[in-house]
Design a protein around this motif. Structure first.
Motif, PDB file in Angstrom:
ATOM      1  N   LEU A  68      -5.036   8.093   2.657  1.00 20.54           N
ATOM      2  CA  LEU A  68      -5.952   8.203   1.523  1.00 20.54           C
ATOM      3  C   LEU A  68      -5.769   9.514   0.774  1.00 20.54           C
ATOM      4  O   LEU A  68      -5.887   9.564  -0.456  1.00 20.54           O
ATOM      5  CB  LEU A  68      -7.400   8.062   2.011  1.00 20.54           C
ATOM      6  N   ASP A  69      -5.457  10.577   1.498  1.00 19.66           N
ATOM      7  CA  ASP A  69      -5.180  11.858   0.847  1.00 19.66           C
ATOM      8  C   ASP A  69      -3.969  11.732  -0.078  1.00 19.66           C
ATOM      9  O   ASP A  69      -4.003  12.200  -1.229  1.00 19.66           O
ATOM     10  CB  ASP A  69      -4.939  12.936   1.908  1.00 19.66           C
ATOM     11  N   ALA A  70      -2.935  11.065   0.389  1.00 20.97           N
ATOM     12  CA  ALA A  70      -1.741  10.866  -0.432  1.00 20.97           C
ATOM     13  C   ALA A  70      -2.030   9.930  -1.610  1.00 20.97           C
ATOM     14  O   ALA A  70      -1.576  10.164  -2.739  1.00 20.97           O
ATOM     15  CB  ALA A  70      -0.606  10.303   0.420  1.00 20.97           C
ATOM     16  N   LEU A  71      -2.796   8.873  -1.354  1.00 20.48           N
ATOM     17  CA  LEU A  71      -3.115   7.924  -2.419  1.00 20.48           C
ATOM     18  C   LEU A  71      -3.875   8.588  -3.552  1.00 20.48           C
ATOM     19  O   LEU A  71      -3.524   8.425  -4.734  1.00 20.48           O
ATOM     20  CB  LEU A  71      -3.945   6.765  -1.847  1.00 20.48           C
ATOM     21  N   PHE A  72      -4.897   9.354  -3.225  1.00 21.80           N
ATOM     22  CA  PHE A  72      -5.743   9.914  -4.279  1.00 21.80           C
ATOM     23  C   PHE A  72      -5.085  11.057  -5.036  1.00 21.80           C
ATOM     24  O   PHE A  72      -5.538  11.406  -6.130  1.00 21.80           O
ATOM     25  CB  PHE A  72      -7.121  10.279  -3.721  1.00 21.80           C
ATOM     26  N   LYS A  73      -4.008  11.600  -4.505  1.00 26.19           N
ATOM     27  CA  LYS A  73      -3.216  12.533  -5.305  1.00 26.19           C
ATOM     28  C   LYS A  73      -2.544  11.812  -6.467  1.00 26.19           C
ATOM     29  O   LYS A  73      -2.137  12.436  -7.447  1.00 26.19           O
ATOM     30  CB  LYS A  73      -2.167  13.218  -4.424  1.00 26.19           C
ATOM     31  N   ASN A  74      -2.435  10.484  -6.362  1.00 27.50           N
ATOM     32  CA  ASN A  74      -1.828   9.673  -7.413  1.00 27.50           C
ATOM     33  C   ASN A  74      -2.857   8.994  -8.311  1.00 27.50           C
ATOM     34  O   ASN A  74      -2.494   8.169  -9.151  1.00 27.50           O
ATOM     35  CB  ASN A  74      -0.925   8.593  -6.798  1.00 27.50           C
ATOM     36  N   VAL A  75      -4.145   9.318  -8.126  1.00 25.53           N
ATOM     37  CA  VAL A  75      -5.201   8.715  -8.938  1.00 25.53           C
ATOM     38  C   VAL A  75      -5.608   9.703 -10.029  1.00 25.53           C
ATOM     39  O   VAL A  75      -6.268  10.711  -9.746  1.00 25.53           O
ATOM     40  CB  VAL A  75      -6.419   8.333  -8.068  1.00 25.53           C
ATOM     41  N   TRP A 107       0.828  -1.202   0.000  1.00 23.56           N
ATOM     42  CA  TRP A 107       0.000   0.000   0.000  1.00 23.56           C
ATOM     43  C   TRP A 107       0.864   1.254   0.000  1.00 23.56           C
ATOM     44  O   TRP A 107       0.523   2.255  -0.663  1.00 23.56           O
ATOM     45  CB  TRP A 107      -0.931  -0.014   1.222  1.00 23.56           C
ATOM     46  N   ASP A 108       2.007   1.227   0.710  1.00 24.51           N
ATOM     47  CA  ASP A 108       2.896   2.393   0.726  1.00 24.51           C
ATOM     48  C   ASP A 108       3.471   2.676  -0.655  1.00 24.51           C
ATOM     49  O   ASP A 108       3.698   3.844  -1.012  1.00 24.51           O
ATOM     50  CB  ASP A 108       4.034   2.181   1.725  1.00 24.51           C
ATOM     51  N   ASP A 109       3.695   1.632  -1.445  1.00 18.49           N
ATOM     52  CA  ASP A 109       4.247   1.829  -2.788  1.00 18.49           C
ATOM     53  C   ASP A 109       3.331   2.688  -3.658  1.00 18.49           C
ATOM     54  O   ASP A 109       3.807   3.404  -4.546  1.00 18.49           O
ATOM     55  CB  ASP A 109       4.470   0.481  -3.485  1.00 18.49           C
ATOM     56  N   LEU A 110       2.030   2.637  -3.390  1.00 15.27           N
ATOM     57  CA  LEU A 110       1.072   3.342  -4.237  1.00 15.27           C
ATOM     58  C   LEU A 110       1.062   4.851  -4.007  1.00 15.27           C
ATOM     59  O   LEU A 110       0.462   5.585  -4.794  1.00 15.27           O
ATOM     60  CB  LEU A 110      -0.336   2.780  -4.023  1.00 15.27           C
ATOM     61  N   THR A 111       1.719   5.321  -2.953  1.00 16.00           N
ATOM     62  CA  THR A 111       1.766   6.764  -2.682  1.00 16.00           C
ATOM     63  C   THR A 111       3.109   7.375  -3.067  1.00 16.00           C
ATOM     64  O   THR A 111       3.345   8.559  -2.810  1.00 16.00           O
ATOM     65  CB  THR A 111       1.477   7.051  -1.201  1.00 16.00           C
ATOM     66  N   LYS A 112       3.972   6.594  -3.708  1.00 12.92           N
ATOM     67  CA  LYS A 112       5.273   7.122  -4.125  1.00 12.92           C
ATOM     68  C   LYS A 112       5.106   8.176  -5.216  1.00 12.92           C
ATOM     69  O   LYS A 112       4.184   8.094  -6.035  1.00 12.92           O
ATOM     70  CB  LYS A 112       6.163   5.983  -4.640  1.00 12.92           C
ATOM     71  N   PRO A 113       5.982   9.183  -5.252  1.00  9.89           N
ATOM     72  CA  PRO A 113       5.906  10.203  -6.301  1.00  9.89           C
ATOM     73  C   PRO A 113       6.010   9.577  -7.692  1.00  9.89           C
ATOM     74  O   PRO A 113       6.787   8.649  -7.916  1.00  9.89           O
ATOM     75  CB  PRO A 113       7.127  11.092  -6.012  1.00  9.89           C
TER      76      PRO A 113
END
Length: 351
Positions: A194-201, A148-154
């Motif tokens: 979730l805030d960090a994740l959806f910045k990558n969606v 899950w942490d991988d999905l918030t990487k820049p």
């Protein structure tokens, strides 16, 4: 539960899956919504379901029609985003049987008195299949995205549908949220994640199947979805990989007969047959985890598997995470400029 290591499998999806506007997210069967038996003595049942199990239901209906109980039963079929389908039935779409991604989409119809309040009183608690949430990637997993942490990487683009239309999107979010909050015990950490994740969606389609189609058409580095969707992709030819995280949620899919069905006995008989070992084996063959013991399939149990009950139940998570006016996801979507209404555009993109 036995510990299960992260796994990656090579998957594939057919060209048909890539076609926009295919029957995978549309209606199937005839437009006949007759409430009476036809001249040949057949009964027509209307099945309204969420998008992903279309292929499974087509196989199940074909098998049911070969049984004594099913030989005179015809079906109309409608598939779409779970929340949209539930709202459509609440607003008048004819249905004898409703099969959705998650329990609240049935609860909406209980409130509307279109499904009996005892719908989940059987030994399966109203559920017909299970699954788990997984992380899908391109073939070879070139960015090594496994956690899950991988999905918030820049620089990582992740696809998941809009949670205000898609039941699958809610399951995806709850899988990540539960993993990052120690099963809901640290809600602030979950909101931050979730805030960090959806910045990558970059795009939020209206259903899980549409999101998979967007990914297989070339958009994104990863997608979050049902395990059965990833395996569906494998069956149909498009090479992708997927990983089952150690910490993920058990997805439970409900089914019910409507109170205004013109053929309640026939509808109930079909739902009961869907829980038979023969039917549950067909579910397993279509990559859904059976709710009937020893019905088939070889599915691992992730070491950190948790349930919606571990997070406090649907009433709690819907209020805290998915209320369209004031909740964690409403705040995140509003910052991204994406609608939290019940009917956003088919693919909501960040402005």
């Amino acid at each position: 539960m036995a510990s299960v290591k992260l796994r990656t499998r090579v998957l594939a999806v057919s060209a048909a899956l890539l076609l926009p506007g295919t029957a995978l997210s549309a209606c199937a069967g005839t437009a006949d919504n007759s409430t009476a038996a036809d001249s040949g003595g057949a009964v027509t049942l209307s099945l309204v379901a969420y998008s992903t199990p279309q292929a499974a239901y087509e196989a199940l209906i074909a098998a049911y029609n070969k049984t004594d109980a099913g030989k005179n039963i015809k079906f109309t079929q409608s598939y779409g985003a779970s929340g949209d389908q539930s709202r459509a039935v609440a607003n008048g779409l004819k249905a004898d049987i409703v099969a959705f991604s998650l329990e609240p989409d049935i609860t909406r119809l209980v409130t509307a008195k279109l499904v009996d309040a005892s719908w989940n009183s059987d030994q399966y608690k109203g559920m017909v299949t299970d699954s788990v949430a997984v992380i899908g990637t391109r073939k070879g997993n070139p960015k090594n995205l496994k956690t899950w942490d991988d999905l918030t990487k820049p620089g990582v683009q992740v696809l998941t549908p809009n949670p205000f239309t898609s039941g699958g999107a809610k399951w995806n979010i709850l899988a990540a949220y539960g993993a990052k909050t120690n099963k809901g015990k640290e809600p602030a950490a979950g909101a931050t994640y979730l805030d960090a994740l959806f910045k990558n969606v970059p795009v939020q389609d209206n259903s899980g199947r549409a999101s998979l189609q967007t990914f297989t058409s070339g958009k994104g580095d990863a997608f979050i979805s049902y395990e059965n969707e990833a395996l569906f992709a494998q069956k149909n030819g498009q090479a992708v990989d997927y990983t089952v995280p150690d910490d993920t949620i058990l997805i439970e899919n409900p089914i019910a007969v409507t109170t205004n069905s013109a053929h309640p006995a026939e509808a109930k008989a079909f739902v009961e047959w869907l829980h038979s070992k023969d039917a549950q084996k067909i579910w397993a063959d279509n990559f859904y985890r059976p709710v009937v013991k020893d019905a088939g399939g070889n599915f691992p149990t992730p070491s950190g598997l948790f349930t919606i009950g571990d997070l406090g139940g649907w009433s709690k998570v819907n209020k805290e995470l998915f209320d369209p006016g004031q909740s964690v996801m409403a705040s995140i979507e509003q910052k991204l400029g994406i609608s939290t209404s019940a009917a956003p555009s088919p693919a909501a993109s960040k402005s």
